[in-house]
Design a protein around this motif. Structure first.
Motif, PDB file in Angstrom:
ATOM      1  N   HIS A   1      32.517  45.194  48.558  1.00  0.00           N
ATOM      2  CA  HIS A   1      32.741  45.870  49.839  1.00  0.00           C
ATOM      3  C   HIS A   1      32.914  44.870  50.971  1.00  0.00           C
ATOM      4  O   HIS A   1      33.820  45.005  51.791  1.00  0.00           O
ATOM      5  CB  HIS A   1      31.577  46.810  50.134  1.00  0.00           C
ATOM      6  N   GLY A   2      32.042  43.881  51.033  1.00  0.00           N
ATOM      7  CA  GLY A   2      32.230  42.796  51.980  1.00  0.00           C
ATOM      8  C   GLY A   2      31.461  42.907  53.272  1.00  0.00           C
ATOM      9  O   GLY A   2      31.191  41.890  53.906  1.00  0.00           O
ATOM     10  N   VAL A   3      31.112  44.131  53.714  1.00  0.00           N
ATOM     11  CA  VAL A   3      30.396  44.246  54.984  1.00  0.00           C
ATOM     12  C   VAL A   3      29.513  45.502  54.954  1.00  0.00           C
ATOM     13  O   VAL A   3      29.764  46.487  55.621  1.00  0.00           O
ATOM     14  CB  VAL A   3      31.361  44.220  56.190  1.00  0.00           C
TER      15      VAL A   3
ATOM     16  N   PRO B   1      36.840  43.845  54.797  1.00  0.00           N
ATOM     17  CA  PRO B   1      37.129  42.683  53.940  1.00  0.00           C
ATOM     18  C   PRO B   1      36.742  42.927  52.486  1.00  0.00           C
ATOM     19  O   PRO B   1      36.007  42.152  51.881  1.00  0.00           O
ATOM     20  CB  PRO B   1      36.264  41.592  54.573  1.00  0.00           C
ATOM     21  N   PHE B   2      37.228  44.013  51.908  1.00  0.00           N
ATOM     22  CA  PHE B   2      36.908  44.340  50.521  1.00  0.00           C
ATOM     23  C   PHE B   2      37.774  43.525  49.564  1.00  0.00           C
ATOM     24  O   PHE B   2      38.794  42.940  49.947  1.00  0.00           O
ATOM     25  CB  PHE B   2      37.130  45.833  50.264  1.00  0.00           C
TER      26      PHE B   2
ATOM     27  N   HIS C   1      29.155  34.008  56.125  1.00  0.00           N
ATOM     28  CA  HIS C   1      28.889  32.601  55.817  1.00  0.00           C
ATOM     29  C   HIS C   1      27.627  32.420  54.984  1.00  0.00           C
ATOM     30  O   HIS C   1      27.509  31.448  54.237  1.00  0.00           O
ATOM     31  CB  HIS C   1      28.784  31.809  57.129  1.00  0.00           C
ATOM     32  N   GLY C   2      26.675  33.318  55.096  1.00  0.00           N
ATOM     33  CA  GLY C   2      25.443  33.181  54.326  1.00  0.00           C
ATOM     34  C   GLY C   2      25.466  33.866  52.977  1.00  0.00           C
ATOM     35  O   GLY C   2      24.515  33.756  52.210  1.00  0.00           O
ATOM     36  N   GLY C   3      26.539  34.579  52.672  1.00  0.00           N
ATOM     37  CA  GLY C   3      26.640  35.255  51.385  1.00  0.00           C
ATOM     38  C   GLY C   3      25.753  36.475  51.255  1.00  0.00           C
ATOM     39  O   GLY C   3      25.416  36.885  50.141  1.00  0.00           O
ATOM     40  N   ARG C   4      25.385  37.073  52.381  1.00  0.00           N
ATOM     41  CA  ARG C   4      24.525  38.252  52.330  1.00  0.00           C
ATOM     42  C   ARG C   4      25.152  39.356  51.504  1.00  0.00           C
ATOM     43  O   ARG C   4      24.449  40.075  50.762  1.00  0.00           O
ATOM     44  CB  ARG C   4      24.237  38.756  53.746  1.00  0.00           C
ATOM     45  N   TYR C   5      26.465  39.521  51.601  1.00  0.00           N
ATOM     46  CA  TYR C   5      27.137  40.631  50.936  1.00  0.00           C
ATOM     47  C   TYR C   5      27.949  40.174  49.715  1.00  0.00           C
ATOM     48  O   TYR C   5      28.975  40.755  49.384  1.00  0.00           O
ATOM     49  CB  TYR C   5      28.030  41.369  51.936  1.00  0.00           C
ATOM     50  N   ALA C   6      27.470  39.130  49.069  1.00  0.00           N
ATOM     51  CA  ALA C   6      28.100  38.695  47.816  1.00  0.00           C
ATOM     52  C   ALA C   6      28.040  39.826  46.791  1.00  0.00           C
ATOM     53  O   ALA C   6      27.192  40.716  46.866  1.00  0.00           O
ATOM     54  CB  ALA C   6      27.393  37.453  47.278  1.00  0.00           C
TER      55      ALA C   6
END
Length: 510
Positions: A264-266, A283-284, A301-306
């Motif tokens: 999903h990305g966000v 940004p999927f 930048h922190g990869g929270r939504y990896a």
């Protein structure tokens, strides 16, 4: 059902660009509007200059009870570009708050979307329709590239059987908007039973406005979760049952995402549907090479939504919703019990989906613990796919075909570590011996899509649309609405992506 236009055709009115009243024979309802001014600002969409059709979904038109032929008319074009008002609608922008990238963002709201109303059980919303009181530093517009991506992906997700909002059409204009560079504007007409988000509840809870919080929860329960009001032998009140229902729906949705490799990305709380629908396509990405730690959003930048964080983030977001509902639930134990259903629901749903992808659903295994055996197969396979960065969609489709033919060479060719794959394949073949091959192959071909919306395919459609060639948008829609079919004319879209696809950067900018 359809749409008719009543236009003042007197000699005094010859300017087609002036607002005309669009009357439909659709029955419009405005139930969200009836909640009252605490929840929204009444607001008309802003017009687009000389709009044109970019893409349209006849399937969604039928869902609304709208004659598909009207998607080719100037009158509906003007209405859905936001230029002409539609009789019976009461346009509004709703207010909500939320957590963005894990931090409290305060008041947000529909910064570029206008809810027209509800018809045939679906809310109809124009996204990209101009400034609202909630636009903050934005311009209220959406750009062509993001609008095409959302339109096609909404329908692609539905084709895959994933809970999602839908999209009726995209209208474009040569009006310029600025992002990193100048781009052209567009509006997506999207539909859903409701666009209410976790953030709607967070908004009133943060402001300690108990009355509108309760009013919103009662509205959602009555409209969408009436079973929460049904007497049950289980302990708990209606609000705790609401939290549990949303938790379980969200778990099912995310399990579907993980099974098809969708990022999903966000996943901010203001992007989470109270109905467990995939929404707000920004940004999927559908992964090409399988990488559990893949970050599709270049703003993350922190990869929270990896990719591999999505289940945990969904659970975190549900805790934020639970916190917002606590003044109504008033019992921490009940709230925690409701939230505790996420992990078992996700685990069960994901296991079922992956077993279907492997063709292991129809006949019980003769092993003492088939669930454990199948889980081991799934875990080891995902590890192999990650080690060799195997193309996720291509692997599953080739495996489906290999089971049908009992020739696995094309699947084996996707791996660098052939001995490791051979070891896994031996275990898989032993499992296949216990199953009806014909039923299995048929199940796999219906569970593993041949086509997904790869980033490079979206980019091809966008680049063509910039030259006013909308044929690629139409072709993508046709293929992705039926992603399990063969579509031999589009065989090249089912293969590995070109090298240049790796350079496509997707961010929150839209």
């Amino acid at each position: 059902m359809g749409l008719t236009i009543q236009r003042d055709n007197s000699p005094m009115n010859t300017d087609r660009s002036s607002p005309q009243l669009v009357q439909t024979d659709l029955a419009w309802h405005n139930r969200f509007h009836q909640l009252g001014p605490d929840f929204f600002t009444p607001l008309a969409p802003q017009a687009l200059t000389e709009p044109y059709w970019v893409g349209r979904s006849e399937a969604v038109a039928n869902l609304l009870g709208l004659q598909p032929s009207l998607l080719y008319t100037e009158d509906l074009l003007q209405a859905l570009a936001g230029n002409w008002p539609i009789t019976g609608t009461q346009p509004l922008a709703s207010v909500y708050s939320g957590h963005q990238f894990g931090s409290w963002a305060g008041q947000l709201g529909d910064g570029r979307a206008i809810l027209l109303g509800e018809t045939n059980g679906f809310e109809v919303q124009l996204k990209g329709s101009g400034l609202t009181p909630y636009s903050r530093m934005g311009d209220g517009r959406a750009v062509l590239r993001s609008s095409i991506r959302e339109f096609v992906c909404s329908e692609a997700m539905h084709g895959l059987g994933i809970p999602t909002t839908r999209a009726l059409c995209v209208t474009g204009s040569d009006d310029q908007v600025w992002r990193e560079t100048p781009e052209t504007a567009a509006v997506v007409t999207r539909i859903a039973p409701s666009f209410i988000r976790f953030g709607h509840f967070e908004h009133f809870a943060a402001r300690q406005q108990l009355s509108p919080l309760r009013k919103l929860a009662d509205y959602v329960i009555e409209r969408y979760y009436p079973a929460c009001l049904t007497p049950s032998t289980q302990s708990g009140n209606a609000y705790a049952k609401l939290l549990q229902s949303v938790t379980e729906r969200t778990a099912v949705m995310v399990a579907h995402w993980q099974s098809v490799g969708f990022c999903h990305g966000v996943m901010n709380t203001d992007n989470m549907s109270i109905l467990g629908l995939t929404m707000d396509f920004g940004p999927f990405q559908f992964m090409d090479a399988f990488d559990p730690g893949h970050i599709c959003n270049h703003s993350d930048h922190g990869g929270r939504y990896a990719f591999d964080q999505q289940p945990d983030i969904a659970h975190w977001n549900l805790y934020a919703l639970g916190q917002a509902l606590m003044p109504l639930i008033a019992d921490q134990a009940q709230a925690l019990a409701a939230l505790g259903t996420f992990k078992p629901t996700f685990k069960h749903q994901f296991h079922q989906l992956m077993c279907a992808k492997l063709g292991l659903m129809d006949v019980a295994s003769q092993t003492s613990d088939p669930t454990l055996a199948d889980q081991q197969l799934i875990t080891e396979l995902l590890q192999l796919l990650a080690i060799d960065r195997v193309d996720y969609t291509l692997f599953w489709r080739r495996l489906s075909q290999a089971v049908a033919s009992q020739h696995f060479e094309a699947v084996r060719d996707l791996f660098l570590d052939r001995p490791m794959f051979d070891h896994w394949l031996l275990q898989y073949k032993e499992r296949l011996m216990l199953i009806n091959k014909e039923l299995q192959a048929d199940l796999m071909l219906k569970s593993n899509p041949k086509f997904v919306l790869r980033n490079y395919l979206g980019e091809k459609a966008i680049q063509a649309a910039k030259t006013k060639d909308f044929s690629v948008v139409a072709d993508l829609l046709k293929v992705l609405q039926h992603p399990f079919d063969e579509h031999p004319a589009f065989e090249s879209w089912a293969g590995s992506p070109p090298d240049w696809a790796a350079s496509i950067a997707i961010s929150c900018s839209s």
